[in-house]
Design a protein around this motif. Structure first.
Motif, short mmCIF file in Angstrom:
data_model
loop_
_atom_site.label_atom_id
_atom_site.label_comp_id
_atom_site.label_asym_id
_atom_site.label_seq_id
_atom_site.Cartn_x
_atom_site.Cartn_y
_atom_site.Cartn_z
N LEU A 372 3.87 2.89 -6.45
CA LEU A 372 3.95 2.22 -5.16
C LEU A 372 4.50 0.82 -5.41
O LEU A 372 3.88 0.02 -6.12
CB LEU A 372 2.58 2.14 -4.49
CG LEU A 372 2.00 3.44 -3.93
CD1 LEU A 372 0.58 3.19 -3.42
CD2 LEU A 372 2.87 4.02 -2.82
N ALA A 373 5.68 0.54 -4.87
CA ALA A 373 6.29 -0.77 -5.02
C ALA A 373 6.02 -1.60 -3.78
O ALA A 373 5.96 -1.07 -2.67
CB ALA A 373 7.79 -0.62 -5.24
N PHE A 374 5.85 -2.91 -3.98
CA PHE A 374 5.57 -3.83 -2.88
C PHE A 374 6.59 -4.97 -2.89
O PHE A 374 7.11 -5.34 -3.95
CB PHE A 374 4.16 -4.41 -3.00
CG PHE A 374 3.07 -3.39 -2.99
CD1 PHE A 374 2.53 -2.95 -1.79
CD2 PHE A 374 2.57 -2.87 -4.17
CE1 PHE A 374 1.51 -2.01 -1.77
CE2 PHE A 374 1.55 -1.93 -4.17
CZ PHE A 374 1.03 -1.50 -2.96
N THR A 375 6.84 -5.54 -1.72
CA THR A 375 7.73 -6.70 -1.64
C THR A 375 7.14 -7.88 -2.40
O THR A 375 7.85 -8.59 -3.11
CB THR A 375 7.96 -7.08 -0.16
OG1 THR A 375 8.47 -5.96 0.53
CG2 THR A 375 8.93 -8.24 -0.06
N ASP A 376 5.84 -8.11 -2.24
CA ASP A 376 5.13 -9.15 -2.98
C ASP A 376 4.93 -8.66 -4.41
O ASP A 376 4.16 -7.73 -4.66
CB ASP A 376 3.77 -9.42 -2.31
CG ASP A 376 2.94 -10.46 -3.05
OD1 ASP A 376 3.35 -10.89 -4.16
OD2 ASP A 376 1.89 -10.84 -2.53
N ARG A 377 5.62 -9.29 -5.34
CA ARG A 377 5.60 -8.80 -6.72
C ARG A 377 4.25 -8.97 -7.42
O ARG A 377 4.02 -8.39 -8.46
CB ARG A 377 6.70 -9.48 -7.52
CG ARG A 377 8.10 -9.03 -7.11
CD ARG A 377 9.18 -9.73 -7.89
NE ARG A 377 10.50 -9.17 -7.61
CZ ARG A 377 11.63 -9.66 -8.09
NH1 ARG A 377 11.62 -10.73 -8.87
NH2 ARG A 377 12.79 -9.08 -7.78
N GLY A 378 3.37 -9.77 -6.87
CA GLY A 378 2.06 -9.94 -7.48
C GLY A 378 1.00 -9.00 -6.94
O GLY A 378 -0.11 -8.93 -7.46
N LEU A 379 1.36 -8.24 -5.90
CA LEU A 379 0.36 -7.43 -5.21
C LEU A 379 -0.12 -6.26 -6.07
O LEU A 379 -1.32 -5.94 -6.07
CB LEU A 379 0.93 -6.92 -3.89
CG LEU A 379 -0.06 -6.19 -2.96
CD1 LEU A 379 -1.27 -7.06 -2.65
CD2 LEU A 379 0.65 -5.77 -1.66
N ALA A 380 0.76 -5.64 -6.80
CA ALA A 380 0.37 -4.48 -7.61
C ALA A 380 -0.71 -4.85 -8.62
O ALA A 380 -1.68 -4.10 -8.82
CB ALA A 380 1.58 -3.89 -8.32
N SER A 381 -0.57 -6.00 -9.26
CA SER A 381 -1.58 -6.44 -10.22
C SER A 381 -2.92 -6.71 -9.55
O SER A 381 -3.98 -6.39 -10.09
CB SER A 381 -1.11 -7.70 -10.95
OG SER A 381 -0.02 -7.41 -11.81
#
Length: 441
Positions: A372-381
């Protein structure tokens, strides 16, 4: 401790200690234990338990090593029987009954039904070693040295494989120049408007491009560490055609995407291509026992005795486990079940992507190798951290850890899959709420 959890003493045979010893003695290079700071003691199927008896759902799957889950009972029984019968454990490349059984089963269950003809080269027991062997074969056969690799690719951390790998952080640790690789854009790297196979063809056919004819093209059909980018079937077919036309060895690194992870035993089957060389490791043994091999088209099998070797290429416990894992594939219902599970996972993730559309959420990958990719690059972490707090292990992928990587065992049942995805849903919601709160402060 959960009633269904195995008792730690049954497994370890010793008193459980704290984590201080790791901080005191282990190198700073460790990674996964920093994201998932627990002292794990036992594991079965899709579940782990820590020293306090807390249960976790494992969607990490050993970074692709545990496709069949932890301690699969059928495979475990085969390993225990082999040990109890004093089977040869270490054998270099001597002939053993364990190796013969594996080779026969690999031929009969995997290669023959798919119409594939490969020589099996047992390398050192890591994926990166299998890649190094593939590079040697391609260079020996063609007499050329250069290799084409792709943006987002990851092929290992020994120097030859690291030269193929794209992430600058990992490449920088080499301490020496990483040469003889031409980096080309992967499928979709520039969006839908740029045909990257056509771009590669133009570079190879133009004598003024500065790109020399390579020995090999090396790729993953699904980039497990590079952000779960999945190459399209048409792109793969045209790439294979280009390689064949120009006498370039096509190497598919199926170390993470293979052994069923991308939906079929080999990740390239859906595209209908036949690579010249295939690299396998990770889930090959089916039990977490180190094992790797490089499949080589017979006419390319030109390395002589000892030109690529390794002390632990004769790991008979891994052979025994792998042969038993292949028995699962011999069941005519195994692949249809896997396909149904993969479809269920895709459906649930698609629903999550729609729910979090405002965060630019999109589904990536194929089969049981998803992201799952998110626009906010810090969200996955942040999602990964909240998931761990809820009892779910799920890691990130991509050069910036910008993609959440979802890898349950390929044999997981529907209830366990749904339970883990419910935890993931809650973790995403919590991470999104946290982000909103921080942005409004």
């Amino acid at each position: 401790m959960s009633a269904s959890a195995p008792h730690a003493a049954e497994v370890q045979g010793t008193e459980v200690q704290g984590t201080e010893v790791f901080d005191a003695m282990e190198s700073a290079i460790r990674t996964y234990c920093r994201r998932f700071p627990a002292l794990f003691t036992t594991a079965r199927g899709h579940r782990l338990w820590d020293a306090d008896g807390r249960e976790y759902t494992d969607f990490l799957s050993g970074a692709g090593v545990l496709n069949y889950g932890h301690n699969h009972p059928r495979i475990k029984r085969a390993v225990l029987d082999y040990i109890e019968n004093d089977g040869v454990v270490h054998s270099l490349d001597l002939h053993t009954s364990a190796k013969a059984t594996f080779l026969e089963r690999f031929r009969d269950v995997v290669l023959a039904p798919r119409g594939l003809d490969y020589r099996v080269q047992f390398t050192g027991p890591t994926g990166t070693n299998a890649v190094e062997a593939a590079l040697k074969v391609a260079r020996r056969v063609t007499g050329r040295t250069g290799v084409v690799a792709f943006t987002g690719g990851f092929h290992g951390l020994s120097l030859g494989a690291l030269a193929l790998s794209a992430t600058s952080f990992k490449r920088a640790a080499s301490g020496v120049p990483l040469d003889h690789v031409t980096r080309m854009p992967y499928d979709g790297y520039f969006g839908e408007g740029v045909d990257t196979v056509a771009y590669l063809r133009a570079m190879l056919e133009d004598p003024g491009s500065g790109v020399d004819q390579p020995a090999a093209i090396v790729l993953e059909t699904v980039q497990g560490e590079g952000g779960l980018n999945a190459a399209g079937t048409d792109w793969l077919r045209r790439l294979a055609r280009l390689a064949a036309e120009r006498d370039i060895v096509l190497v598919v690194d199926d170390i993470q995407a293979g052994c069923g992870r991308a939906g079929r035993f080999f990740s390239f089957e859906e595209a209908g291509i036949t690579p010249d060389i295939v690299c396998l490791s990770k889930s090959l043994s089916g039990y977490g026992l180190p094992m790797a091999l490089t499949l080589v088209r017979p006419d390319l099998d030109r390395l002589g005795p000892g030109e690529h070797s390794g002390t632990f290429r004769g790991h008979s416990l891994a052979f025994s486990a792998a042969a038993t894992a292949l028995e699962l594939w011999a069941d005519p219902e195994f692949e249809p079940r896997l396909s149904r599970t993969a479809s269920r996972l895709e459906g649930r993730l698609t629903a999550l992507a729609e729910r979090y559309q405002a965060q630019g959420c999109e589904v990536r990958g194929r089969g049981m190798l998803r992201g799952l990719a998110f626009t906010d690059r810090g969200l996955a972490s942040r999602v990964s951290s909240h998931a761990f707090a809820r009892g779910l292990l799920v890691e990130t992928s991509g050069a910036l850890s910008q993609v959440l990587k979802v890898m349950p065992p390929i044999v997981i049942d529907d209830d366990a899959l749904d339970g883990g995805l419910d935890l993931l849903d809650a973790a995403i919601g919590q991470a999104v709420q946290q982000t909103v709160q921080e942005e409004t402060k």
